[in-house]
Scaffold this motif. Structure first.
Motif, short mmCIF file in Angstrom:
data_model
loop_
_atom_site.label_atom_id
_atom_site.label_comp_id
_atom_site.label_asym_id
_atom_site.label_seq_id
_atom_site.Cartn_x
_atom_site.Cartn_y
_atom_site.Cartn_z
N THR A 56 -8.34 -18.23 -0.70
CA THR A 56 -8.17 -17.29 -1.55
C THR A 56 -9.22 -17.29 -2.42
O THR A 56 -9.96 -16.34 -2.84
CB THR A 56 -7.05 -16.97 -2.01
OG1 THR A 56 -6.36 -18.28 -2.83
CG2 THR A 56 -5.74 -16.67 -0.95
N GLY B 234 -10.63 -10.15 2.19
CA GLY B 234 -9.47 -10.97 1.81
C GLY B 234 -8.26 -10.62 2.75
O GLY B 234 -7.60 -11.73 2.97
N CYS C 179 1.54 -11.20 -8.22
CA CYS C 179 1.16 -12.11 -7.12
C CYS C 179 2.32 -12.70 -6.65
O CYS C 179 2.79 -12.95 -5.37
CB CYS C 179 0.11 -13.12 -7.59
SG CYS C 179 -1.43 -11.86 -7.74
N TRP D 199 -2.28 -12.31 -0.32
CA TRP D 199 -3.22 -13.04 -0.72
C TRP D 199 -4.64 -12.44 -1.10
O TRP D 199 -5.27 -13.04 -1.75
CB TRP D 199 -3.41 -13.71 0.81
CG TRP D 199 -2.15 -14.50 1.35
CD1 TRP D 199 -1.24 -14.34 2.31
CD2 TRP D 199 -1.79 -15.83 0.68
NE1 TRP D 199 -0.39 -15.07 2.30
CE2 TRP D 199 -0.40 -16.00 1.39
CE3 TRP D 199 -2.00 -16.65 -0.43
CZ2 TRP D 199 0.23 -16.86 1.08
CZ3 TRP D 199 -1.31 -17.80 -0.75
CH2 TRP D 199 -0.11 -18.07 0.06
N ALA D 200 -4.71 -11.26 -0.66
CA ALA D 200 -6.06 -10.51 -0.97
C ALA D 200 -5.91 -10.46 -2.53
O ALA D 200 -6.83 -10.52 -3.20
CB ALA D 200 -6.26 -9.50 -0.27
N GLY E 205 -6.41 -13.48 -4.77
CA GLY E 205 -7.78 -13.91 -4.89
C GLY E 205 -8.47 -13.10 -5.76
O GLY E 205 -9.67 -13.56 -6.53
N SER F 108 -3.00 -19.91 -8.26
CA SER F 108 -3.20 -19.90 -6.97
C SER F 108 -2.05 -20.90 -6.57
O SER F 108 -1.20 -20.57 -5.42
CB SER F 108 -4.37 -20.25 -6.10
OG SER F 108 -5.14 -19.12 -6.73
#
Length: 490
Positions: free
Chosen positions: A160, A176, A288, A406-407, A410, A422
């Motif tokens: 990522t 992503g 996230c 996950w996109a 990043g 992360s």
């Protein structure tokens, strides 16, 4: 040369100079190279997919005296560990970077680069498949699955970062989301091969993937942001020129923006405390971690790891192996749609659609198992319902809650805390993944399959509410603009 000849050539020289300046100002480059790098790095995601889908075709082989290579058939408890140890290994591989253990993904990515850390992740997969090829005991299988988990943790943490740093803002969402497409491609790979070959042949088929990744990704560039963080601006310039397919003049503006963002983030070296001192970072972490949590709480790993067993329990006339392959193929097709639509429609609308669709399909699946538990006469007319429900589930999952958390990860965090953040988010993913895989059998026995699916459906409804109220849209925003919005500057 006489004056007439000189005058004849001077306008041409002036025109070329003007044309050169014009090209510099209007230079568009091409996204082809960043997509090439994005696709090749996602061979690592195919490795992850083979590990995640492995138990579905292998479980029945290990449970049969005719096909198992092991000296003893694994018990129910041992089978749960064989499934869940990948999540445990991924947890350790990801979580270590938040606590600065000696050999872990995040600090390694900061020290030797994203590229070489990802190349190193393939070692875990190669060694694990060698262990499986020579396995005669359950313990050796467990060790191999744990090593696969470490590899999964490395890939999911660092890839990522790599994608977020090589992609331009207009293509970051599409690149992503390739991770999910390649993960489900790896899952389909083992779903399609596993039921029809021997245990050992499947391991040979799987070991090819990490080798192919190493050979191809070795020639891809390190990220410009990593080079800038190390003070190597010439290498950063070279990497950016390659990725954007532009001249040195054509990337100066973007290089300046990346340099400013990275240098500002690294003025004070990020620590775990720094992650929580900044309100924008805290908001990003909530978004996230929340998205990743609901990704796991949807029950996706139960479906991926136990597809053949689920279909066998439905009593459908379609064979479990064929049903599983069909679901795997739908996963790939659905995941392939995300890169095409994510930067047009945006992250938030797709996530809302995904959560709503998963809620409905899981509720329907629960209804089927409820009718089955009561021997309802209606069951005979809806034998198609389980496979249709799971097709809908994996379709909306693979379009939304599969790739987009996950996109978003990043692109949400500044460089000084990106590896720490992360790691925490990936750790959240695998803690929940491990717990769900380890205790699903007990839950299913205690409340029944219908309530198991209904519980996951209720959690998807909560995911819809969370996305609607909390998630910030990042479509078309640069990394700096995302930070400005998180910190309330715009």
């Amino acid at each position: 040369m006489n004056p007439a000849e000189l005058n004849q050539y001077q306008p041409v020289a002036t025109f070329e100079k003007h044309e050169s300046t014009h090209i510099y100002r209007m230079e568009k480059g091409s996204p082809s190279r960043q997509f090439m790098a994005g696709i090749i790095v996602n061979l690592a995601s195919v490795m992850v997919g083979t590990a995640l889908g492995w138990t579905s075709p292998v479980g029945p082989k290990l449970a049969s005296k005719d096909t198992t290579p092991l000296e003893t058939i694994p018990s129910v408890s041992e089978s749960s560990w064989i499934a869940s140890l990948v999540a445990m290994g991924a947890l350790i591989g990801a979580y270590g970077s938040a606590v600065s253990a000696p050999f872990i993904a995040g600090p390694l990515a900061e020290r030797i680069g994203r590229k070489y850390t990802l190349l190193g992740s393939s070692v875990f997969f190669i060694v694990s498949f060698i262990l499986l090829l020579t396995a005669h005991t359950v313990v050796q299988v467990l060790v191999a699955r744990f090593l696969q988990g470490l590899g999964v943790g490395f890939v999911m943490t660092v890839q990522t970062m790599y994608i977020g740093e090589i992609a331009s803002s207009e293509y970051r969402g599409a690149l992503g989301s390739l991770m999910q497409l390649c993960i489900v491609t790896g899952i389909l790979y083992v779903y399609s091969i596993g039921p029809y070959v021997s245990f050992h042949a499947l391991q040979w088929a799987c070991i090819v993937i990490p080798i192919a990744f190493d050979v191809s990704f070795f020639f891809m560039p390190e990220t410009p942001a990593y080079y800038i963080s190390k003070g190597e601006k010439e290498k950063a310039l070279e990497s950016l020129c390659f990725l954007r397919n532009k001249t040195v003049d054509g990337v100066q503006e973007e290089l300046h923006e990346i340099t400013t963002t990275v240098e500002e983030s690294l003025k004070n070296k990020g620590t775990l405390l720094d992650l929580f001192r900044n309100s924008g970072n805290v908001k990003a972490l909530i978004i996230c971690a929340g998205l990743i949590s609901f990704q796991q709480l949807s029950g996706i790993n139960i479906i991926l790891f136990y597809s053949q067993n689920i279909f066998a329990s439905t009593g459908s006339s379609l064979s479990p192996a064929v049903s599983t392959i069909l679901v795997g193929a739908v996963q790939v097709l659905a995941s392939g749609a995300t890169p095409l639509i994510v930067d047009r429609l945006g992250r938030k609308p797709i996530l809302l659609t995904s959560a709503g669709g998963m809620c409905v399909s899981l509720g329907t699946m629960g209804l089927y198992f409820y009718l089955k538990s009561t021997d309802s006469p209606a069951l005979g007319s809806i034998g198609w319902l389980p496979i249709m429900s799971l097709i809908v589930f994996v379709t909306v999952y693979c379009i939304g809650f599969g790739p987009l958390p996950w996109a978003v990860l990043g692109e949400m965090f500044p460089a000084n805390v990106k590896s720490i953040a992360s790691s925490i988010v990936a750790s959240t993913c695998w803690v929940l993944g491990f717990l769900i895989l380890q205790f699903f059998a007990d839950l299913d026995k205690a409340v029944g399959s219908h309530w198991s699916f209904w519980i996951f459906g209720i959690l998807c409804a909560v995911a819809f509410a969370f996305t609607f109220t909390t998630v910030m849209e990042t479509k078309g925003l640069s990394l700096q603009e995302i930070q400005d919005r998180l910190n309330g500057k715009v």
